[in-house]
Design an enzyme around this catalytic site. Structure first.
Site, PDB file in Angstrom:
ATOM      1  CG  ASN A 183      25.469  24.619 -70.898  1.00 54.10           C
ATOM      2  OD1 ASN A 183      26.646  24.586 -70.541  1.00 54.10           O
ATOM      3  ND2 ASN A 183      24.637  25.559 -70.520  1.00 54.10           N
ATOM      4  CG  MET A 184      27.007  24.466 -78.347  1.00 57.29           C
ATOM      5  SD  MET A 184      27.555  23.269 -79.618  1.00 57.29           S
ATOM      6  CE  MET A 184      29.182  22.881 -79.047  1.00 57.29           C
ATOM      7  CD  GLU A 185      23.295  29.097 -73.347  1.00 56.16           C
ATOM      8  OE1 GLU A 185      23.724  30.262 -73.523  1.00 56.16           O
ATOM      9  OE2 GLU A 185      22.874  28.674 -72.248  1.00 56.16           O
TER      10      GLU A 185
ATOM     11  CD  GLU B 195      21.867  17.652 -67.700  1.00 59.03           C
ATOM     12  OE1 GLU B 195      22.194  18.453 -68.595  1.00 59.03           O
ATOM     13  OE2 GLU B 195      21.219  17.992 -66.704  1.00 59.03           O
TER      14      GLU B 195
ATOM     15  CB  CYS C   4      18.154  16.535 -69.157  1.00 56.22           C
ATOM     16  SG  CYS C   4      19.165  17.766 -69.984  1.00 56.22           S
TER      17      CYS C   4
END
Ligand code: THU
Ligand code: ZN
Length: 291
Positions: free
Chosen positions: A85-87, A100, A128
């Site tokens: 994941n990327m925030e 995902e 997702c």
């Protein structure tokens, strides 16, 4: 590229598996792909694939949640693709990429025609599940959540809203190639155009791709993956940034960004991308139109 993140991630694997991956790497270095030669021999023992989730989670960027998601999908070729994941600090939560989504995007950009298995270290969220619903092979997809029994995707999303509900016959990974032509040509633009033509925008026709060029002239291209429920769509910029992350580059290594897009549609994302790029690395977004 000195990929220190890869070095850190390799340290989470057993030495033999880490060695198998490093010896498989070609000139390009690590791009987020684990070759079939490593995956296929252990595919009948899924628990042996779980360590790859810890490996994948090393690539997460989570300044908001500190919750690192690691995912792995297996493509039809037998190779596997990591996702994390990327925030984005200081931005809307809607800019986030889920682990995902990152893994599926990674398989898609590597030319896979579909995916058969998804492994993830936390149960896939509703967003997702809806993103996955867009994939041609979702009916056959097997999902392995760390610490739980294997489950068929259809059990995770019964009674779903899908592409048919908006009259779309196509699916992500089986999208027809578009044949748009750009207003200008160059080797770099031609490559981004190819990706824009392979993007997936059946609901709006806003086909597009974004190219990010690093200061040492590496090009990373991300493609748009639209969703029937709109909000779970993966923007092209997020697609490109997610791939960039696996290779060891950072946003601060980007010197130029180019959006190649089909204008004149009901939506346009140029302003949206520009504002994120400006905040990330004071970048201007160059625009190239398709017709
Ligand atoms: N997250 C995922 O990556 N996958 C899921 O399905 C659950 C949630 C991420 C999104 C956000 O970066 C963080 O976990 C907290 O929700
Ligand atoms: Zn999610």
């Amino acid at each position: 590229m000195n990929n220190t993140r890869l070095t850190q991630a390799l340290a989470t694997l057993t030495p033999d598996v880490a060695l198998a991956l490093t010896t498989s790497l070609g000139q390009q270095g690590f791009t987020g792909k684990i070759p079939a030669s490593i995956i296929t021999p252990v595919l009948n023992q899924p628990e042996k694939l779980m360590p790859w989730l810890t490996f994948a989670a090393q690539f997460a960027i989570t300044p908001v949640s500190n919750f690192n998601v690691g995912a792995l999908v297996i493509g039809n070729s037998g190779a596997a693709y990591i996702g994390a994941n990327m925030e984005f600090a200081g931005q809307a939560l809607s800019q986030s990429v889920h682990g995902e989504q990152a893994a599926i995007n990674n398989a898609w950009l590597h030319g896979e025609t579909g995916i058969s298995h998804l492994f993830v270290n936390a149960s896939p969220c509703g967003h997702c599940r809806q993103f996955i619903r867009e994939i041609a092979q979702h009916q056959q997809l097997q999902v392995y959540v760390l610490g739980k029994d294997k489950i068929a995707f259809n059990q995770l999303l019964p009674d779903s809203f899908g592409p048919d509900d908006l009259g779309n016959k196509f699916a992500l990974f089986e999208q027809p190639q578009q044949v748009f032509v750009a207003s200008e040509q160059s080797p770099v633009i031609d490559e981004i155009v190819e990706h824009a033509n392979a993007s997936y925008a059946p609901y709006t026709g806003y086909y597009h791709a974004i190219g990010l060029i690093t200061s040492d002239d590496q090009l990373f291209v991300g493609r748009y993956a639209e969703n029937v429920a709109y909000n779970p769509s993966l923007p092209a910029l997020q697609s490109a940034l997610s791939q960039l992350r696996f290779t060891g580059y950072d946003v601060t290594d980007i010197k130029r960004s180019i959006l190649v897009h089909k204008t004149g549609q009901n939506i346009d994302m140029a302003q949206h991308y520009s504002s994120l790029l400006r905040q990330l690395n004071a970048l201007n977004l160059d625009l190239v139109e398709l017709s």
